[in-house]
Design an enzyme around this catalytic site. Sequence first.
Site, mmCIF file in Angstrom:
data_model
loop_
_atom_site.group_PDB
_atom_site.id
_atom_site.type_symbol
_atom_site.label_atom_id
_atom_site.label_comp_id
_atom_site.label_asym_id
_atom_site.label_seq_id
_atom_site.Cartn_x
_atom_site.Cartn_y
_atom_site.Cartn_z
ATOM 1 N N HIS A 1 0.841 -1.204 0.000
ATOM 2 C CA HIS A 1 0.000 0.000 0.000
ATOM 3 C C HIS A 1 0.879 1.258 0.000
ATOM 4 C CE1 HIS A 1 -3.555 2.419 1.641
ATOM 5 N NE2 HIS A 1 -2.521 3.186 1.982
ATOM 6 N N GLU A 2 1.850 1.319 0.912
ATOM 7 C CA GLU A 2 2.708 2.509 0.986
ATOM 8 C C GLU A 2 3.509 2.686 -0.302
ATOM 9 O OE1 GLU A 2 2.206 4.664 3.090
ATOM 10 O OE2 GLU A 2 1.076 3.477 4.536
ATOM 11 N N HIS B 1 1.486 4.363 -2.935
ATOM 12 C CA HIS B 1 1.535 5.829 -2.781
ATOM 13 C C HIS B 1 2.821 6.347 -3.431
ATOM 14 C CE1 HIS B 1 -1.957 6.389 -0.345
ATOM 15 N NE2 HIS B 1 -1.482 5.849 0.768
ATOM 16 N N HIS C 1 -5.566 7.371 -2.318
ATOM 17 C CA HIS C 1 -6.537 6.392 -1.831
ATOM 18 C C HIS C 1 -7.717 6.272 -2.789
ATOM 19 C CE1 HIS C 1 -4.725 7.162 2.326
ATOM 20 N NE2 HIS C 1 -4.323 5.987 1.876
#
Length: 619
Positions: free
Chosen positions: A147-148, A151, A157
């Site tokens: 997830h990070e 980014h 998101h």
Amino acid sequence: MKLLLLLLGLAAAASHAIPVFPDVHEVYANGEDENPLMNLGSDANLIEGDILLPEGRNALIDKRYRWTFPIPYILGDDLDLNAKGCVHQAFEMYRLKSCVDFKPYEGEKTFIKFEKRGGCFSSVGDQQNGQILSLGVGCDHKAVIEHELLHALGFYHEQSRTDRDDYVDIWLDQVIPGMEHNFNKYEDDFITDQNTAYDYESIMHYRPFSFNKNESAPTVTTKISVFNNIIGQYLDFSRMDILRLNRMYNCSGPLTLLDQCAFESDSVCGMIQSTTDDGDWVHTKSRPGVEDHTLLGRCRDAGHFMHFDTSSGPPQASALLESRTLYPRRKSQCLQFFYKMTGDPQDRLVVWLKVDDGTGSVRKMSKIHTFYADSDHSWKIAHVPVASTVKFRYSLQAVRGGATPMAGATPMAGAMPMAGATPMAGVYVDDVTLTETQCPGAVWRIQNFSRVMETADANTYINSPPFYSAEGYAFGVSLRPRSGYRDYTGDYAGLYFHLISGENDAVMDWPAVNRQARLVVMDQDPDVTMRMSTARSLTTDLTTMADGRLLWDDPSKVGTLDPSCSCYRGASWGWSNFVKHFDLRRRSYLKNDDLIVFVDFEDITSLVKTEVPIQPRPV
Ligand SMILES: [Zn+2]
């Protein structure tokens, strides 16, 4: 060539169940890992929970914020050793599913430095001057790091999309005052959805109770209510996450996937039949009683597999199915497939490797593994390590063993099988995957798992048989089919790791520290890039128990005798919230009603010291 033969643990669930296995501990006893992406306690300048306030503005549309690969990285030595191991797991998932690649930093202008700060967070996109990605307490989790890194690669998101109000309701009156900015949405001149639909399953979506001030009131709900249980999943990338990533970076294909085939099309992925043997594999359509593995449990009478009939014909009759020519980038590969053998116990399935003989011709043969039939006529998973640095083909040879027709099946007198439901005696293969990744060290299959989940209570533990790591340590896992952990989606299954006394213990290093235990519950989707297998890891250290003894010491000294294996099991550490029952039933985790668990226990001492200094920029 020394081959690691994989132990396939076949557990008849009930036989391993013991009423109470008391020495079980939670890695995160206070739930620090339950929603680590919210970072409520962090003092970093964060927007949207885990996004570091960007210095530039446009990330997604503006191509200047896109990376070129491989991305240089530094693992700061303030990171937990376990987090460093998990970063490498996340890198491997990117390489398996996309063209995103990473390399150790060597003075490049732009890079990602992983550090342990207050929480898990990242900037969005390449900031072009080196940037921090923080992995604080509770962030040492493959999916959280995925997830990070999304980014860092330029993604916001999911619920900040321009069109999000068509799909979710945001209840700002239920948000902790001052935290409302975490639910901002962006205009379409700032972010792009890569021409993909809103994805409730994205790994970039918030959970229903993110930033809530009232424990029972959600802040995000989905317009289609069934997705309330899906948003905020931390299993792995969704199908859409992968599609968008590959579109944004114009990926032509994944880096470490060499070949896969579910045998759904007549072209069978370019595989060829040998013309020199006496038989042929038959591309076969499922019918009731003879189902394939790909679509098992989804719909009846659909899906295809490869089958070699061994019910008749001369002994040793065989058929060879050969892959197309493959070009490896790495030194080792893992061949994974599902197989089923329903004929004579002498029937066999032989995996062959044919490599470039040095002249450019792929013809040098070697036999790498043989599987024999047994009394278990169900689909099983196989892993065969391959080590080729030159172009090669792999082949699957089915061989008829016995001379008696249908010797493996001995129907009771008078019990005639129903017409149309007689399984065809023979060798079946389906869902073949060849990746340039490591084969799992241990594979544990638990059969009839739906029934196990229904009948278990919080005191039900199922212990795996002992497995051995490549170094020689014996280990096992304890599964709690219904761990007692519950949330709005229902029950969870827990999974816990422990050391076991073993045959090499006299020569092993004790305590066994700086080893990472990786536990994976496999999503059995036929397409490896779509699998959302869930994984957690812990790393052994010098922790002492209440009585002062070392936790990861020799289990025959610090463990408890388990009469069922005549072995000592050390204390178990793991997660009561390992996987939701909702997810187990929803995706392909329980195909054929088998739960498949992979466990690795590997020395990661080489990651203790990884930090390198950032070199001054030339003026
Ligand atoms: Zn985030």
